[in-house]
Design a protein around this motif. Structure first.
Motif, PDB file in Angstrom:
ATOM      1  N   THR A 112     -47.161  21.523  69.968  1.00  0.00           N
ATOM      2  CA  THR A 112     -45.889  20.928  70.357  1.00  0.00           C
ATOM      3  C   THR A 112     -44.791  21.985  70.289  1.00  0.00           C
ATOM      4  O   THR A 112     -44.710  22.739  69.319  1.00  0.00           O
ATOM      5  CB  THR A 112     -45.534  19.772  69.401  1.00  0.00           C
ATOM      6  N   ALA A 113     -43.967  22.007  71.317  1.00  0.00           N
ATOM      7  CA  ALA A 113     -42.779  22.853  71.337  1.00  0.00           C
ATOM      8  C   ALA A 113     -41.576  21.922  71.255  1.00  0.00           C
ATOM      9  O   ALA A 113     -41.311  21.162  72.182  1.00  0.00           O
ATOM     10  CB  ALA A 113     -42.724  23.687  72.609  1.00  0.00           C
ATOM     11  N   GLY A 159     -51.641  23.637  65.664  1.00  0.00           N
ATOM     12  CA  GLY A 159     -52.608  23.544  64.572  1.00  0.00           C
ATOM     13  C   GLY A 159     -51.856  23.458  63.255  1.00  0.00           C
ATOM     14  O   GLY A 159     -50.917  22.675  63.110  1.00  0.00           O
ATOM     15  N   ASP A 160     -52.245  24.301  62.316  1.00  0.00           N
ATOM     16  CA  ASP A 160     -51.564  24.300  61.017  1.00  0.00           C
ATOM     17  C   ASP A 160     -50.466  25.365  60.945  1.00  0.00           C
ATOM     18  O   ASP A 160     -49.897  25.608  59.893  1.00  0.00           O
ATOM     19  CB  ASP A 160     -52.570  24.494  59.881  1.00  0.00           C
TER      20      ASP A 160
END
Length: 182
Positions: A112-113, A159-160
């Protein structure tokens, strides 16, 4: 002991992924599964037909043969396997797990941006390419979320990994530095 949906998805998705790798049909199987997932998402009652005990196995096989037309032999075999073992209700979870394995093997990730204003497709693509190049990935699929509170810049969550390049975060850091100087 009954398996959870996650365990079923992991086992069956992993088995299908391994089978597709062994038969050198990974790309074709992936494409078929995406098409199948779209069809099932658009018509979720399909899963009910193949899971309903009212319909006998001959009727289910006939219905499945219509759906299978044009799909690879690997996907056809797999769908029949799911039907035989009464796992059709888990199809979308299995496809999701297959997709995770496919993306991992092909160095593809999603994220996500978050921006203060909506990015157009060209900006999102440029951001994806830049991130992919920096981290040695083949592709990054970004979804744009708008949050006016960040004032400007971009927060990437992939991701993380979180990369906070927002104006709000930069102002917070400057504030901390000014407070610590005194």
């Amino acid at each position: 002991m009954a398996l959870s949906r996650e365990e079923i998805a992991a086992r069956y998705g992993g088995a299908l992924f391994g089978y597709a790798q062994d038969t050198n049909s990974l790309v074709a199987v992936h494409a078929d599964l995406q098409e199948l997932a779209q069809a099932v998402s658009a018509n979720p009652q399909i899963l009910n037909v193949f899971s309903d005990p009212i319909f006998n196995s001959i009727e289910k096989k006939k219905s499945l043969s219509v759906i299978e037309q044009g799909l690879t032999a690997e996907v056809q075999n797999f769908l029949n396997f799911l039907l035989d073992y009464n796992r059709f209700n888990d199809l979308l979870d299995i496809i999701d797990r297959f997709n995770d394995l496919y993306d991992e093997a092909n160095k593809i990730t999603s994220g996500t941006a978050t921006t203060a204003v909506k990015l157009d497709d060209a900006q999102l693509t440029a951001l994806s390419r830049s991130y992919a190049q920096k981290y040695g990935l083949k592709d990054v699929r970004l979804e744009n979320q708008v949050d006016k509170d960040i004032l400007g810049g971009v927060i990437l969550q992939i991701g993380d990994r979180l990369i906070d390049g927002s104006v709000k975060n930069k102002l917070k850091k400057i504030r901390v530095q000014l407070i610590n100087k005194d």
